[in-house]
Design a protein around this motif. Sequence first.
Motif, PDB file in Angstrom:
ATOM      1  N   SER A 269      -8.099   3.847  -7.925  1.00  0.00           N
ATOM      2  CA  SER A 269      -6.784   3.489  -7.827  1.00  0.00           C
ATOM      3  C   SER A 269      -6.829   1.999  -8.144  1.00  0.00           C
ATOM      4  N   LEU A 270      -7.187   1.099  -7.099  1.00  0.00           N
ATOM      5  CA  LEU A 270      -7.551  -0.450  -7.178  1.00  0.00           C
ATOM      6  C   LEU A 270      -8.082  -0.616  -8.739  1.00  0.00           C
ATOM      7  N   GLN A 271      -9.527   0.409  -8.981  1.00  0.00           N
ATOM      8  CA  GLN A 271     -10.079  -0.177  -9.989  1.00  0.00           C
ATOM      9  C   GLN A 271      -9.587  -0.653 -11.084  1.00  0.00           C
ATOM     10  N   VAL A 272      -8.393   0.837 -11.459  1.00  0.00           N
ATOM     11  CA  VAL A 272      -7.539   0.823 -12.628  1.00  0.00           C
ATOM     12  C   VAL A 272      -6.945  -0.693 -13.023  1.00  0.00           C
ATOM     13  N   LEU A 273      -5.974  -0.882 -11.658  1.00  0.00           N
ATOM     14  CA  LEU A 273      -5.614  -2.377 -11.778  1.00  0.00           C
ATOM     15  C   LEU A 273      -5.928  -2.891 -11.455  1.00  0.00           C
ATOM     16  N   LEU A 274      -7.247  -3.732 -10.934  1.00  0.00           N
ATOM     17  CA  LEU A 274      -7.714  -4.366 -11.095  1.00  0.00           C
ATOM     18  C   LEU A 274      -8.019  -4.540 -12.580  1.00  0.00           C
ATOM     19  N   GLU A 275      -9.139  -4.179 -13.132  1.00  0.00           N
ATOM     20  CA  GLU A 275      -9.676  -4.064 -14.588  1.00  0.00           C
ATOM     21  C   GLU A 275      -8.297  -5.015 -15.602  1.00  0.00           C
ATOM     22  N   ASN A 276      -7.000  -3.864 -15.708  1.00  0.00           N
ATOM     23  CA  ASN A 276      -5.718  -4.289 -15.850  1.00  0.00           C
ATOM     24  C   ASN A 276      -6.079  -5.733 -15.991  1.00  0.00           C
ATOM     25  N   ALA A 277      -6.209  -6.212 -15.193  1.00  0.00           N
ATOM     26  CA  ALA A 277      -5.689  -7.103 -14.413  1.00  0.00           C
ATOM     27  C   ALA A 277      -6.686  -8.116 -15.281  1.00  0.00           C
ATOM     28  N   ILE A 278      -8.004  -8.274 -15.320  1.00  0.00           N
ATOM     29  CA  ILE A 278      -8.127  -8.515 -16.107  1.00  0.00           C
ATOM     30  C   ILE A 278      -9.557  -8.830 -16.945  1.00  0.00           C
ATOM     31  N   LYS A 279      -8.550  -7.741 -17.307  1.00  0.00           N
ATOM     32  CA  LYS A 279      -8.877  -6.738 -18.908  1.00  0.00           C
ATOM     33  C   LYS A 279      -7.926  -7.964 -20.004  1.00  0.00           C
ATOM     34  N   HIS A 280      -7.130  -8.011 -19.654  1.00  0.00           N
ATOM     35  CA  HIS A 280      -5.424  -8.112 -20.288  1.00  0.00           C
ATOM     36  C   HIS A 280      -5.369  -9.797 -20.085  1.00  0.00           C
ATOM     37  N   GLY A 297       6.021  -1.717   2.367  1.00  0.00           N
ATOM     38  CA  GLY A 297       6.516  -0.874   3.120  1.00  0.00           C
ATOM     39  C   GLY A 297       5.641   0.470   2.681  1.00  0.00           C
ATOM     40  N   ASN A 298       5.869   1.020   2.034  1.00  0.00           N
ATOM     41  CA  ASN A 298       4.730   2.026   1.644  1.00  0.00           C
ATOM     42  C   ASN A 298       4.010   2.776   0.674  1.00  0.00           C
ATOM     43  N   ASN A 299       4.031   1.104   0.590  1.00  0.00           N
ATOM     44  CA  ASN A 299       3.531   0.764  -1.227  1.00  0.00           C
ATOM     45  C   ASN A 299       2.321  -0.219  -1.356  1.00  0.00           C
ATOM     46  N   LEU A 300       1.725   0.610  -2.144  1.00  0.00           N
ATOM     47  CA  LEU A 300       0.370  -0.834  -1.928  1.00  0.00           C
ATOM     48  C   LEU A 300       0.680  -1.899  -3.402  1.00  0.00           C
ATOM     49  N   VAL A 301       0.839  -3.504  -3.180  1.00  0.00           N
ATOM     50  CA  VAL A 301       1.096  -3.810  -4.373  1.00  0.00           C
ATOM     51  C   VAL A 301       0.034  -4.400  -5.010  1.00  0.00           C
ATOM     52  N   VAL A 302      -0.256  -4.932  -6.484  1.00  0.00           N
ATOM     53  CA  VAL A 302      -0.914  -5.750  -6.809  1.00  0.00           C
ATOM     54  C   VAL A 302      -0.013  -6.355  -8.052  1.00  0.00           C
ATOM     55  N   LYS A 303      -1.010  -7.730  -7.507  1.00  0.00           N
ATOM     56  CA  LYS A 303      -0.196  -8.737  -8.569  1.00  0.00           C
ATOM     57  C   LYS A 303      -0.984  -9.721  -8.803  1.00  0.00           C
ATOM     58  N   ASN A 304      -0.247  -9.934 -10.106  1.00  0.00           N
ATOM     59  CA  ASN A 304      -1.394 -11.371 -10.881  1.00  0.00           C
ATOM     60  C   ASN A 304      -0.566 -11.746 -12.066  1.00  0.00           C
ATOM     61  N   LEU A 320      -3.111   3.538 -17.164  1.00  0.00           N
ATOM     62  CA  LEU A 320      -2.596   3.968 -15.641  1.00  0.00           C
ATOM     63  C   LEU A 320      -1.475   5.347 -16.001  1.00  0.00           C
ATOM     64  N   LYS A 321      -2.124   5.760 -17.364  1.00  0.00           N
ATOM     65  CA  LYS A 321      -1.036   6.620 -17.600  1.00  0.00           C
ATOM     66  C   LYS A 321      -1.854   7.986 -16.806  1.00  0.00           C
ATOM     67  N   ASN A 322      -3.756   7.351 -16.514  1.00  0.00           N
ATOM     68  CA  ASN A 322      -3.841   8.481 -16.160  1.00  0.00           C
ATOM     69  C   ASN A 322      -3.868   8.740 -14.032  1.00  0.00           C
ATOM     70  N   LEU A 323      -3.439   7.241 -13.729  1.00  0.00           N
ATOM     71  CA  LEU A 323      -3.315   6.950 -12.572  1.00  0.00           C
ATOM     72  C   LEU A 323      -1.843   7.892 -12.122  1.00  0.00           C
ATOM     73  N   ILE A 345       3.224  -7.127 -11.953  1.00  0.00           N
ATOM     74  CA  ILE A 345       3.378  -6.693 -10.761  1.00  0.00           C
ATOM     75  C   ILE A 345       3.223  -4.889 -10.379  1.00  0.00           C
ATOM     76  N   ALA A 346       2.142  -4.427  -9.560  1.00  0.00           N
ATOM     77  CA  ALA A 346       1.991  -2.722 -10.258  1.00  0.00           C
ATOM     78  C   ALA A 346       1.882  -2.497  -8.565  1.00  0.00           C
ATOM     79  N   ARG A 347       3.221  -1.021  -8.207  1.00  0.00           N
ATOM     80  CA  ARG A 347       3.638  -0.700  -6.741  1.00  0.00           C
ATOM     81  C   ARG A 347       2.346   0.591  -6.565  1.00  0.00           C
ATOM     82  N   ILE A 348       1.686   1.209  -5.665  1.00  0.00           N
ATOM     83  CA  ILE A 348       1.157   2.570  -5.932  1.00  0.00           C
ATOM     84  C   ILE A 348       2.010   3.135  -4.714  1.00  0.00           C
ATOM     85  N   PRO A 349       2.241   3.789  -4.292  1.00  0.00           N
ATOM     86  CA  PRO A 349       2.482   4.708  -2.987  1.00  0.00           C
ATOM     87  C   PRO A 349       0.693   4.901  -2.047  1.00  0.00           C
ATOM     88  N   LEU A 350       1.261   4.891  -0.785  1.00  0.00           N
ATOM     89  CA  LEU A 350       0.484   5.375   0.398  1.00  0.00           C
ATOM     90  C   LEU A 350       0.641   6.423   0.311  1.00  0.00           C
TER      91      LEU A 350
END
Length: 361
Positions: A269-280, A297-304, A320-323, A345-350
């Motif tokens: 999941s993190l690879q999708v979000l990191l690649e998305n940030a770097i690619k675009h 809270g119960n979410n992991l946030v990836v922010k760039n 992101l659709k696949n995620l 900002i991407a928030r993914i549930p834990l």
Amino acid sequence: MFFRQIHVYFPFRRLLLLLLGLSVGVQLAVITYNHLSGYYILSGYLHFFLRLARGIILSLSAAFLIAYPDLFIIRYFNKSIPWGKQTALRILLQMGFAVTIAVIIALAVTFTANWITAYSEDLTGVLITNALIIAVANLLMMAVLEGWIYYIESKKATLKAETLEKELSQIRFEVLKSQINPHFMFNSLNVLSGLINRDTVKAQQFIDEFSQVYRYVLETIEQPVTTLGRELDFMHSYLFLQQIRYGRNLGFSVDVPAALLNCVLPPLSLQVLLENAIKHNIVNESKPLRIEVYSEGNNLVVKNNLQPKISATASTGLGLKNLVKRYALITGEEPSFKIETGHYIARIPLINPESDEHTDR
């Protein structure tokens, strides 16, 4: 409202066909037995069809009077006492309700018939006989409806499982394809080629991290979930490779409490979000990219910070659709993706590993 709920659970067309089939079968058996036993001899084909038509109408009317309460009871018990939990109690309660419904219908029908044309026999005896007949019929009806519903639900579950398996296979393929992206591999190999002549120690470290990335991919691609701790280890390896390429222009920080490291999420999941940030986004000395990973809270946030590439091709958003689809396979919670105050900002549930939620699907 009542009928709409029942028909959603058991479509009217199916119910009509089922009850019609039972009514025809019962009437054929009764008419044939009465004729052969001499109790009620038929005078010809016309007489047979008239008796059959009248009997089907009466049987079908009675069947609907019985079927709707039965379906309501089955629907209620499937929610409150599903099969597999307190089975003996459910059987006793369901049989009790079936007999109770039969007695009520028998009383109503018998008193109505007696009001129209009084019985020559003792009314109490007629009531008992009718109650017994309808009770047996209702127990059989309840069993038939339960069997039919079980068949329908099993068929739906099998179809859903096949659909989900096909979708999961496609998602796995897309994720694996993104991981062996030739651009990422070629860029990594070019970086490694430059490091070998310039810094052998860092080159060896690059090889170690590169192997960690692909080992993790191969180990987790068939798994529905992995721990956050493993995802963060993978993230460090992945970002190490990217930082060799971009240097100080790419920075990241991680602030996740140790208590959450055993929570689970879909692998990569993190690879999708990191690649998305770097690619675009632009990543250079004048516009460094900063990625923050933290819990909320119960979410992991990836922010760039948002600094989109001007010449970037339109994104398909497939990653992101696949995620989102991968989350749908294991939990009812969904990731969210937003742009807020110049940041993406991407928030993914834990998911709590002690919960059975991610194993129910």
